[in-house]
Motif scaffolding. Structure first.
Motif, PDB file in Angstrom:
ATOM      1  N   LEU A   1    -107.487   0.425  27.956  1.00 32.95           N
ATOM      2  CA  LEU A   1    -107.764  -0.297  29.199  1.00 32.95           C
ATOM      3  C   LEU A   1    -106.515  -0.484  30.060  1.00 32.95           C
ATOM      4  O   LEU A   1    -106.616  -0.649  31.265  1.00 32.95           O
ATOM      5  CB  LEU A   1    -108.374  -1.671  28.884  1.00 32.95           C
ATOM      6  CG  LEU A   1    -109.705  -1.650  28.124  1.00 32.95           C
ATOM      7  CD1 LEU A   1    -110.158  -3.074  27.816  1.00 32.95           C
ATOM      8  CD2 LEU A   1    -110.775  -0.914  28.919  1.00 32.95           C
ATOM      9  N   SER A   2    -105.366  -0.488  29.427  1.00 30.53           N
ATOM     10  CA  SER A   2    -104.127  -0.683  30.174  1.00 30.53           C
ATOM     11  C   SER A   2    -102.962  -0.102  29.386  1.00 30.53           C
ATOM     12  O   SER A   2    -102.950  -0.148  28.156  1.00 30.53           O
ATOM     13  CB  SER A   2    -103.890  -2.174  30.437  1.00 30.53           C
ATOM     14  OG  SER A   2    -102.634  -2.381  31.046  1.00 30.53           O
ATOM     15  N   GLU A   3    -101.979   0.451  30.119  1.00 25.65           N
ATOM     16  CA  GLU A   3    -100.787   0.992  29.480  1.00 25.65           C
ATOM     17  C   GLU A   3     -99.616   0.019  29.555  1.00 25.65           C
ATOM     18  O   GLU A   3     -98.534   0.309  29.034  1.00 25.65           O
ATOM     19  CB  GLU A   3    -100.398   2.322  30.142  1.00 25.65           C
ATOM     20  CG  GLU A   3    -101.448   3.408  29.971  1.00 25.65           C
ATOM     21  CD  GLU A   3    -101.032   4.732  30.590  1.00 25.65           C
ATOM     22  OE1 GLU A   3     -99.811   4.916  30.787  1.00 25.65           O
ATOM     23  OE2 GLU A   3    -101.899   5.562  30.879  1.00 25.65           O
ATOM     24  N   GLU A   4     -99.804  -1.133  30.200  1.00 26.65           N
ATOM     25  CA  GLU A   4     -98.724  -2.110  30.338  1.00 26.65           C
ATOM     26  C   GLU A   4     -98.477  -2.811  29.003  1.00 26.65           C
ATOM     27  O   GLU A   4     -99.388  -3.405  28.417  1.00 26.65           O
ATOM     28  CB  GLU A   4     -99.074  -3.132  31.414  1.00 26.65           C
ATOM     29  CG  GLU A   4     -99.256  -2.510  32.796  1.00 26.65           C
ATOM     30  CD  GLU A   4     -99.584  -3.550  33.854  1.00 26.65           C
ATOM     31  OE1 GLU A   4     -99.262  -4.735  33.615  1.00 26.65           O
ATOM     32  OE2 GLU A   4    -100.157  -3.176  34.884  1.00 26.65           O
ATOM     33  N   ALA A   5     -97.230  -2.758  28.541  1.00 26.95           N
ATOM     34  CA  ALA A   5     -96.884  -3.278  27.217  1.00 26.95           C
ATOM     35  C   ALA A   5     -97.122  -4.789  27.112  1.00 26.95           C
ATOM     36  O   ALA A   5     -97.552  -5.284  26.066  1.00 26.95           O
ATOM     37  CB  ALA A   5     -95.419  -2.959  26.902  1.00 26.95           C
ATOM     38  N   GLU A   6     -96.860  -5.545  28.204  1.00 26.62           N
ATOM     39  CA  GLU A   6     -97.008  -6.993  28.130  1.00 26.62           C
ATOM     40  C   GLU A   6     -98.473  -7.434  28.015  1.00 26.62           C
ATOM     41  O   GLU A   6     -98.744  -8.576  27.606  1.00 26.62           O
ATOM     42  CB  GLU A   6     -96.362  -7.666  29.348  1.00 26.62           C
ATOM     43  CG  GLU A   6     -96.922  -7.247  30.684  1.00 26.62           C
ATOM     44  CD  GLU A   6     -96.229  -6.015  31.265  1.00 26.62           C
ATOM     45  OE1 GLU A   6     -96.391  -5.776  32.472  1.00 26.62           O
ATOM     46  OE2 GLU A   6     -95.532  -5.320  30.500  1.00 26.62           O
ATOM     47  N   LEU A   7     -99.405  -6.545  28.353  1.00 26.04           N
ATOM     48  CA  LEU A   7    -100.828  -6.896  28.268  1.00 26.04           C
ATOM     49  C   LEU A   7    -101.437  -6.594  26.901  1.00 26.04           C
ATOM     50  O   LEU A   7    -102.535  -7.064  26.605  1.00 26.04           O
ATOM     51  CB  LEU A   7    -101.622  -6.138  29.339  1.00 26.04           C
ATOM     52  CG  LEU A   7    -101.445  -6.589  30.796  1.00 26.04           C
ATOM     53  CD1 LEU A   7    -102.293  -5.724  31.713  1.00 26.04           C
ATOM     54  CD2 LEU A   7    -101.811  -8.058  30.952  1.00 26.04           C
ATOM     55  N   GLN A   8    -100.725  -5.826  26.078  1.00 19.67           N
ATOM     56  CA  GLN A   8    -101.301  -5.412  24.801  1.00 19.67           C
ATOM     57  C   GLN A   8    -101.594  -6.586  23.857  1.00 19.67           C
ATOM     58  O   GLN A   8    -102.679  -6.631  23.251  1.00 19.67           O
ATOM     59  CB  GLN A   8    -100.373  -4.391  24.112  1.00 19.67           C
ATOM     60  CG  GLN A   8    -100.134  -3.122  24.927  1.00 19.67           C
ATOM     61  CD  GLN A   8    -101.415  -2.473  25.408  1.00 19.67           C
ATOM     62  OE1 GLN A   8    -102.316  -2.192  24.617  1.00 19.67           O
ATOM     63  NE2 GLN A   8    -101.506  -2.217  26.709  1.00 19.67           N
ATOM     64  N   PRO A   9    -100.702  -7.568  23.695  1.00 16.10           N
ATOM     65  CA  PRO A   9    -101.044  -8.722  22.832  1.00 16.10           C
ATOM     66  C   PRO A   9    -102.257  -9.490  23.349  1.00 16.10           C
ATOM     67  O   PRO A   9    -103.089  -9.958  22.560  1.00 16.10           O
ATOM     68  CB  PRO A   9     -99.776  -9.585  22.872  1.00 16.10           C
ATOM     69  CG  PRO A   9     -98.686  -8.636  23.228  1.00 16.10           C
ATOM     70  CD  PRO A   9     -99.300  -7.641  24.164  1.00 16.10           C
ATOM     71  N   LEU A  10    -102.360  -9.618  24.676  1.00 12.23           N
ATOM     72  CA  LEU A  10    -103.504 -10.316  25.268  1.00 12.23           C
ATOM     73  C   LEU A  10    -104.801  -9.562  24.981  1.00 12.23           C
ATOM     74  O   LEU A  10    -105.819 -10.170  24.595  1.00 12.23           O
ATOM     75  CB  LEU A  10    -103.302 -10.471  26.772  1.00 12.23           C
ATOM     76  CG  LEU A  10    -104.468 -11.113  27.544  1.00 12.23           C
ATOM     77  CD1 LEU A  10    -104.702 -12.538  27.050  1.00 12.23           C
ATOM     78  CD2 LEU A  10    -104.174 -11.102  29.045  1.00 12.23           C
ATOM     79  N   LEU A  11    -104.785  -8.245  25.160  1.00 13.46           N
ATOM     80  CA  LEU A  11    -105.971  -7.433  24.887  1.00 13.46           C
ATOM     81  C   LEU A  11    -106.344  -7.490  23.414  1.00 13.46           C
ATOM     82  O   LEU A  11    -107.533  -7.571  23.066  1.00 13.46           O
ATOM     83  CB  LEU A  11    -105.719  -5.976  25.309  1.00 13.46           C
ATOM     84  CG  LEU A  11    -105.649  -5.706  26.812  1.00 13.46           C
ATOM     85  CD1 LEU A  11    -105.249  -4.254  27.061  1.00 13.46           C
ATOM     86  CD2 LEU A  11    -106.976  -6.010  27.484  1.00 13.46           C
ATOM     87  N   PHE A  12    -105.327  -7.454  22.552  1.00  8.66           N
ATOM     88  CA  PHE A  12    -105.593  -7.513  21.116  1.00  8.66           C
ATOM     89  C   PHE A  12    -106.278  -8.827  20.749  1.00  8.66           C
ATOM     90  O   PHE A  12    -107.289  -8.842  20.032  1.00  8.66           O
ATOM     91  CB  PHE A  12    -104.285  -7.368  20.334  1.00  8.66           C
ATOM     92  CG  PHE A  12    -104.472  -7.378  18.840  1.00  8.66           C
ATOM     93  CD1 PHE A  12    -104.784  -6.205  18.165  1.00  8.66           C
ATOM     94  CD2 PHE A  12    -104.348  -8.566  18.114  1.00  8.66           C
ATOM     95  CE1 PHE A  12    -104.959  -6.208  16.790  1.00  8.66           C
ATOM     96  CE2 PHE A  12    -104.535  -8.568  16.738  1.00  8.66           C
ATOM     97  CZ  PHE A  12    -104.842  -7.392  16.080  1.00  8.66           C
ATOM     98  N   GLY A  13    -105.736  -9.944  21.233  1.00  9.10           N
ATOM     99  CA  GLY A  13    -106.320 -11.249  20.925  1.00  9.10           C
ATOM    100  C   GLY A  13    -107.716 -11.393  21.505  1.00  9.10           C
ATOM    101  O   GLY A  13    -108.620 -11.936  20.845  1.00  9.10           O
ATOM    102  N   LEU A  14    -107.910 -10.906  22.724  1.00 15.10           N
ATOM    103  CA  LEU A  14    -109.210 -11.017  23.380  1.00 15.10           C
ATOM    104  C   LEU A  14    -110.283 -10.235  22.637  1.00 15.10           C
ATOM    105  O   LEU A  14    -111.363 -10.764  22.327  1.00 15.10           O
ATOM    106  CB  LEU A  14    -109.100 -10.525  24.831  1.00 15.10           C
ATOM    107  CG  LEU A  14    -110.401 -10.493  25.640  1.00 15.10           C
ATOM    108  CD1 LEU A  14    -110.966 -11.900  25.794  1.00 15.10           C
ATOM    109  CD2 LEU A  14    -110.169  -9.849  27.006  1.00 15.10           C
TER     110      LEU A  14
END
Length: 306
Positions: free
Chosen positions: A17-30
């Motif tokens: 859904l996104s390649e931005e590294a800072e969004l990966q923890p948020l996506l994982f938790g969600l």
């Protein structure tokens, strides 16, 4: 660019859904939270129906199967996505990709057919109440479930075999968080006219017919409810199919939204984000709809938890 057969490469790359590294923890938790809620909620529905003998009826028999399918559907896609985020590795093998596509199509088809069967069950219960137990007998319910499985498996198998005949180029990036049929067909370098023809034919046959069955059933149901003289009788009749109607609206509403998003935008990443509602959010919300709008399920869940 020269096409090459799938035997010459070993993997695809899921862009997510996104390649931005800072969004990966948020996506994982969600997505981990959504998956756990989906798994737990649907499992509780299944256990409550199995444990409570009052729920051993055709309506709840099909509901338990729908909950099982929702668990399997999300388990086909979300765990791999979570693993890719955690390991920071977007690679998925060719065999795993085809397998994931196949099982996602099987469970997606089962959702369509089970919702149609459940609409027919409500049609018989409201429009032909005196013949309900005769028509919806255990043998007939088993045959309806078996037919749903066979049609879903055969449809997914057909599309899987059609994909296996394709050759792919060196561009093997999938702009999605799982291996989706249309994405794989678009990546192919060989002629995909036959694949596209089969996709539209199957969608017309196995998509329009179940939806038409649901619309026909609810047309008859509404017509029968309006003939009831008392307001209390109308409410009681409608309450028996309110939860199913809500799930049908959510399922087909999100599916229509995904298709419209794909048709109106060329950004496949935007389409992938839109498909989250269809593939992840809908299975998560189904247990809440049935538990909040159904007194029998509430009582069964209360007994189970206590």
């Amino acid at each position: 660019m020269e096409p090459r057969n799938h035997t010459q490469f070993q993997h695809f790359i899921l862009l997510g859904l996104s390649e931005e590294a800072e969004l990966q923890p948020l996506l994982f938790g969600l997505f981990l939270s959504m998956y756990l809620v989906t798994f737990t909620g649907n499992l509780l529905i299944i256990l409550a129906i199995i444990k409570d003998s009052h729920l051993h009826t055709p309506m709840y028999f099909f509901l338990s199967n729908l909950s099982f399918v929702d668990i399997c559907s999300t388990s086909t896609t979300v765990p791999k996505m979570l693993l890719n985020i955690q390991m920071q590795n977007r690679v998925i093998s060719y065999a795993h990709c085809i397998t994931q596509m196949y099982f996602f199509m099987v469970f997606g088809g089962l959702d369509h057919f089970l919702l149609t069967v459940m609409a027919y069950d409500r049609f018989v219960a409201i429009c032909h109440p005196l013949h309900y137990t005769v028509i919806m007998n255990p043998r007939f319910c088993g045959l309806l479930l078996l037919a749903s499985w066979l049609l879903s498996v055969l449809d997914a198998l057909l599309h899987g075999l059609m994909v296996l005949r394709l050759s792919f180029c060196t561009e093997l990036e999938i702009s999605h968080f799982f291996c989706e049929l249309h994405q794989l067909v678009q990546l192919a370098c060989s002629d995909t006219f036959l694949n596209t023809l089969v996709i539209y034919f199957a969608a017309g046959l196995l998509g329009v017919i179940p939806l038409s069955g649901i619309l026909f059933s609810y047309t008859k149901i509404v017509s029968s409810i309006l003939k009831i003289s008392s307001a209390e009788g109308k409410y009681k009749a409608f309450s028996t199919c309110g939860s199913h109607l809500s799930v049908v609206s959510l399922f087909y509403g999100t599916a229509l939204g995904v298709n419209l998003s794909s048709a109106t935008t060329q950004n496949s990443r935007s389409s992938a984000i839109a498909s989250v509602m269809y593939t992840v959010a809908t299975p998560m919300l189904n247990p809440f709809i049935y538990s909040l709008r159904n007194k029998d399920i509430k009582l069964a869940l209360g007994k189970l938890c206590s």
